[in-house]
Design a protein around this motif. Structure first.
Motif, PDB file in Angstrom:
ATOM      1  N   ILE A  63     -19.654 -29.104 -27.038  1.00 34.99           N
ATOM      2  CA  ILE A  63     -20.032 -28.221 -25.935  1.00 34.99           C
ATOM      3  C   ILE A  63     -19.722 -26.793 -26.364  1.00 34.99           C
ATOM      4  N   GLN A  64     -20.731 -25.949 -26.270  1.00 31.73           N
ATOM      5  CA  GLN A  64     -20.517 -24.538 -26.641  1.00 31.73           C
ATOM      6  C   GLN A  64     -19.970 -23.742 -25.459  1.00 31.73           C
ATOM      7  N   GLY A  65     -20.404 -24.121 -24.263  1.00 30.04           N
ATOM      8  CA  GLY A  65     -19.894 -23.433 -23.084  1.00 30.04           C
ATOM      9  C   GLY A  65     -20.725 -23.786 -21.861  1.00 30.04           C
ATOM     10  N   ILE A  66     -20.250 -23.360 -20.704  1.00 29.34           N
ATOM     11  CA  ILE A  66     -21.010 -23.534 -19.462  1.00 29.34           C
ATOM     12  C   ILE A  66     -21.308 -22.140 -18.936  1.00 29.34           C
ATOM     13  N   VAL A  67     -22.583 -21.826 -18.811  1.00 24.71           N
ATOM     14  CA  VAL A  67     -22.965 -20.454 -18.444  1.00 24.71           C
ATOM     15  C   VAL A  67     -23.963 -20.476 -17.278  1.00 24.71           C
ATOM     16  N   ARG A  68     -24.088 -19.346 -16.611  1.00 28.17           N
ATOM     17  CA  ARG A  68     -25.103 -19.216 -15.565  1.00 28.17           C
ATOM     18  C   ARG A  68     -26.475 -19.482 -16.169  1.00 28.17           C
ATOM     19  N   ALA A  69     -27.312 -20.170 -15.413  1.00 30.03           N
ATOM     20  CA  ALA A  69     -28.643 -20.517 -15.931  1.00 30.03           C
ATOM     21  C   ALA A  69     -29.398 -19.260 -16.359  1.00 30.03           C
ATOM     22  N   SER A  70     -29.190 -18.168 -15.606  1.00 31.41           N
ATOM     23  CA  SER A  70     -29.913 -16.934 -15.930  1.00 31.41           C
ATOM     24  C   SER A  70     -29.422 -16.307 -17.234  1.00 31.41           C
ATOM     25  N   ASN A  71     -28.209 -16.691 -17.675  1.00 33.65           N
ATOM     26  CA  ASN A  71     -27.653 -16.130 -18.912  1.00 33.65           C
ATOM     27  C   ASN A  71     -27.794 -17.056 -20.107  1.00 33.65           C
ATOM     28  N   ALA A  72     -28.488 -18.190 -19.921  1.00 34.81           N
ATOM     29  CA  ALA A  72     -28.577 -19.168 -21.019  1.00 34.81           C
ATOM     30  C   ALA A  72     -29.189 -18.513 -22.248  1.00 34.81           C
ATOM     31  N   SER A  73     -28.579 -18.794 -23.419  1.00 31.75           N
ATOM     32  CA  SER A  73     -29.087 -18.159 -24.631  1.00 31.75           C
ATOM     33  C   SER A  73     -30.046 -19.070 -25.387  1.00 31.75           C
ATOM     34  N   THR A  74     -30.590 -20.075 -24.703  1.00 31.91           N
ATOM     35  CA  THR A  74     -31.594 -20.922 -25.330  1.00 31.91           C
ATOM     36  C   THR A  74     -32.663 -21.297 -24.308  1.00 31.91           C
ATOM     37  N   THR A  75     -33.855 -21.557 -24.817  1.00 28.89           N
ATOM     38  CA  THR A  75     -34.908 -22.044 -23.922  1.00 28.89           C
ATOM     39  C   THR A  75     -35.064 -23.562 -24.066  1.00 28.89           C
ATOM     40  N   ALA A  76     -34.285 -24.135 -25.003  1.00 26.09           N
ATOM     41  CA  ALA A  76     -34.349 -25.592 -25.201  1.00 26.09           C
ATOM     42  C   ALA A  76     -33.470 -26.280 -24.172  1.00 26.09           C
ATOM     43  N   VAL A  77     -33.926 -26.287 -22.933  1.00 28.01           N
ATOM     44  CA  VAL A  77     -33.122 -26.826 -21.833  1.00 28.01           C
ATOM     45  C   VAL A  77     -33.705 -28.161 -21.373  1.00 28.01           C
ATOM     46  N   ILE A  78     -32.828 -29.192 -21.329  1.00 25.95           N
ATOM     47  CA  ILE A  78     -33.245 -30.457 -20.718  1.00 25.95           C
ATOM     48  C   ILE A  78     -32.836 -30.380 -19.253  1.00 25.95           C
ATOM     49  N   ASP A  79     -33.824 -30.324 -18.356  1.00 29.81           N
ATOM     50  CA  ASP A  79     -33.500 -30.230 -16.935  1.00 29.81           C
ATOM     51  C   ASP A  79     -33.494 -31.631 -16.324  1.00 29.81           C
ATOM     52  N   LEU A  80     -32.324 -32.049 -15.865  1.00 26.53           N
ATOM     53  CA  LEU A  80     -32.192 -33.413 -15.344  1.00 26.53           C
ATOM     54  C   LEU A  80     -32.398 -33.481 -13.830  1.00 26.53           C
ATOM     55  N   GLY A  81     -32.571 -32.322 -13.200  1.00 29.62           N
ATOM     56  CA  GLY A  81     -32.932 -32.314 -11.780  1.00 29.62           C
ATOM     57  C   GLY A  81     -31.755 -32.538 -10.841  1.00 29.62           C
ATOM     58  N   ASP A  82     -32.037 -33.282  -9.763  1.00 27.44           N
ATOM     59  CA  ASP A  82     -31.057 -33.432  -8.685  1.00 27.44           C
ATOM     60  C   ASP A  82     -30.005 -34.495  -9.020  1.00 27.44           C
ATOM     61  N   VAL A  83     -29.181 -34.183 -10.011  1.00 24.33           N
ATOM     62  CA  VAL A  83     -28.112 -35.094 -10.438  1.00 24.33           C
ATOM     63  C   VAL A  83     -26.832 -34.275 -10.617  1.00 24.33           C
ATOM     64  N   THR A  84     -25.714 -34.987 -10.817  1.00 19.81           N
ATOM     65  CA  THR A  84     -24.447 -34.310 -11.116  1.00 19.81           C
ATOM     66  C   THR A  84     -24.040 -34.635 -12.549  1.00 19.81           C
ATOM     67  N   LEU A  85     -23.741 -33.599 -13.305  1.00 15.77           N
ATOM     68  CA  LEU A  85     -23.243 -33.790 -14.667  1.00 15.77           C
ATOM     69  C   LEU A  85     -21.720 -33.848 -14.640  1.00 15.77           C
ATOM     70  N   LEU A  86     -21.162 -34.774 -15.394  1.00 19.83           N
ATOM     71  CA  LEU A  86     -19.706 -34.852 -15.527  1.00 19.83           C
ATOM     72  C   LEU A  86     -19.377 -35.409 -16.908  1.00 19.83           C
ATOM     73  N   PRO A  87     -18.103 -35.303 -17.313  1.00 22.58           N
ATOM     74  CA  PRO A  87     -17.777 -35.800 -18.649  1.00 22.58           C
ATOM     75  C   PRO A  87     -17.970 -37.315 -18.743  1.00 22.58           C
ATOM     76  N   GLY A  88     -18.255 -37.823 -19.922  1.00 27.26           N
ATOM     77  CA  GLY A  88     -18.333 -39.263 -20.145  1.00 27.26           C
ATOM     78  C   GLY A  88     -17.056 -39.924 -19.657  1.00 27.26           C
ATOM     79  N   LEU A  89     -17.180 -41.141 -19.121  1.00 27.59           N
ATOM     80  CA  LEU A  89     -16.038 -41.829 -18.523  1.00 27.59           C
ATOM     81  C   LEU A  89     -15.219 -42.556 -19.591  1.00 27.59           C
ATOM     82  N   ILE A  90     -13.975 -42.846 -19.235  1.00 25.20           N
ATOM     83  CA  ILE A  90     -13.046 -43.491 -20.172  1.00 25.20           C
ATOM     84  C   ILE A  90     -12.441 -44.723 -19.510  1.00 25.20           C
ATOM     85  N   ASP A  91     -12.484 -45.848 -20.197  1.00 22.55           N
ATOM     86  CA  ASP A  91     -11.855 -47.078 -19.718  1.00 22.55           C
ATOM     87  C   ASP A  91     -10.701 -47.415 -20.660  1.00 22.55           C
TER      88      ASP A  91
END
Ligand SMILES: [Zn+2]
Length: 434
Positions: A63-91
């Motif tokens: 992960i390089q960082g979490i930034v405002r969408a308007s400040n993103a320094s790439t156009t290669a964006v995968i938009d997943l829509g109406d979901v919540t992103l969180l870290p991978g889970l650990i068992d």
């Protein structure tokens, strides 16, 4: 020029070519173009804050960082829509090697290589379910080490793993296999009685690649002829195990159901109590004082009792499960209320791999907030497993990221249906939008 030296370049060619290709791949990774994941919500699991209008920027496997969408320094964006992103889970408590469908005597038929191959299938199912890191507690023949290494080397797909190798336990205890009569002269690989055998087995486990030590402090539900309340390793034996393990940089996970065995293991200094089914108020106080983590698998009971003898569970196992299941859930509630550190662990392998997240609603029902249940499977689990680059969405951490529908802080059950799983910057699973 001798025949030998003339042949040398030819013989070295595949090696040189291999090195060249490896360095090309390394360069390609280090200059990987920036990409980003966008979603309606990004969950900061440390604070419970839900970020909107932000993207997670990813470079290579980090992960390089979490930034405002308007400040993103790439156009290669995968938009997943109406979901919540969180870290991978650990068992923190799984058994990936072996066939989850084969209980009791059915399990005796599989060789270690066959159990390892079941592990390949189970590791993939676990990862696809959103669990990007696991701790495997107990595997004969070091099948877990092979699995971890094959995953790390990219030969197969699976979660990051901490592994114990064979569990240490007493002759005839829960970590032995007591199904066969004496003429078969069977003893499980991790059986170690007394100081000399314990040190030998522990050092052998380290030699062959174990990261962590699993011991059996009491009898268990699924083993033949062991009583739940039966304390197995003595206090001096457990103190020796803890001392040697910590000296060698390994944590100790102690399987313990019975009240006395739980307390003895905590006092001996183990890092986590697995199951902790019959923990009492004094045990909860001791766990808080010693900063011992509890890994309480409060879903599995329903699975065992629903499967019954038809699923291969021994009649004595079903009787024992009826004794501990409800008590364990009450113990969970009390331990959580008392502020004891509880880490997510399920005993997957006793039930079908990939169903790990079914435990989350139970954790909420028995006292945790949704955020606390998620922290048990992210930040807290990462700490117990000594992984400092997973468990939260931070710059520099591995890009282990999942997406779930809606908001897990209002409906924890959505963790059971991840629509997107990324591990190490690679998309493992994605449900296409209709
Ligand atoms: Zn287990």
């Amino acid at each position: 020029m001798t025949r030998f030296t003339r042949q040398l370049p030819h013989r070295l060619l595949p090696f040189i070519l291999g090195c060249f290709l490896a360095s090309v791949t390394a360069i390609a990774q280090s200059t990987d173009a920036l990409s980003a994941l966008s979603a309606a919500r990004i969950l900061n699991v440390e604070t419970g804050e839900l970020l909107r209008d932000h993207v997670i920027e990813i470079k290579g496997n980090r992960i390089q960082g979490i930034v405002r969408a308007s400040n993103a320094s790439t156009t290669a964006v995968i938009d997943l829509g109406d979901v919540t992103l969180l870290p991978g889970l650990i068992d923190a408590h799984v058994h990936l090697t072996g066939d989850a469908e084969a209980q009791g005597y059915q399990g005796l038929a599989a060789s270690v290589p066959r159990n390892t191959l079941f592990g390949v299938k189970n590791a993939a199912a676990t990862l696809r379910a959103g669990f990007t890191t696991v701790r495997n507690v107990g595997a004969d023949g070091f099948a877990d080490v092979a699995l971890r290494d094959a995953i790390n080397e990219g030969d197969i797909v699976g979660p990051r793993m901490r592994v114990s190798g064979p569990s240490l336990g007493i002759t005839g205890g829960h970590c032995d296999n007591n199904l066969l009569p004496p003429q078969y002269d069977h003893s499980s690989m991790g059986v170690a009685d007394g100081a000399a055998e314990i040190l030998k087995n522990l050092r052998r486990n380290r030699k062959y690649g174990a990261d962590v030590v699993k011991i059996c402090a009491t009898g268990g539900v699924l083993s033949k002829g062991t009583a739940i309340g039966d304390a197995q390793y003595s206090s001096p034996e457990m103190a020796l195990i803890v001392n040697e393990s910590h000296r060698r940089g390994m944590k100790v996970a102690a399987h313990a159901h019975g009240t006395a065995g739980i307390k003895a293991a905590i006092v001996a200094g183990v890092d986590s109590i697995e199951h902790a089914s019959l923990i009492d108020d004094e045990g909860i106080k001791l766990a808080a004082e010693h900063n011992t983590s509890l890994v309480m698998d409060i879903f599995v009971s329903d699975f065992i009792l629903a499967g019954g003898e038809a699923a291969g569970f021994l009649p004595e196992s079903l009787a024992k499960e009826r004794m501990v299941g409800a008590a364990q859930r009450e113990g969970f509630r009390k331990a959580h209320a008392a502020g004891v550190n509880i880490v997510f662990g399920t005993d997957a392998g006793v039930y079908t791999h990939g169903l790990n997240a079914r435990q989350f609603p139970y954790m909420v029902r028995f006292g945790m907030s949704e955020l606390e249940a998620i922290q048990a499977a992210t930040t807290k689990a990462a700490e117990l497993l000594d992984f400092d680059e997973v468990g939260s969405l931070k710059a520099g951490h591995f890009a282990d990221i999942i997406a779930v529908p809606n908001n897990p802080l209002t409906d924890i059950s959505v963790l059971q249906t991840p629509v997107f799983v990324m591990k190490n910057g690679q998309v493992i699973h994605q449900v296409k939008k209709p």
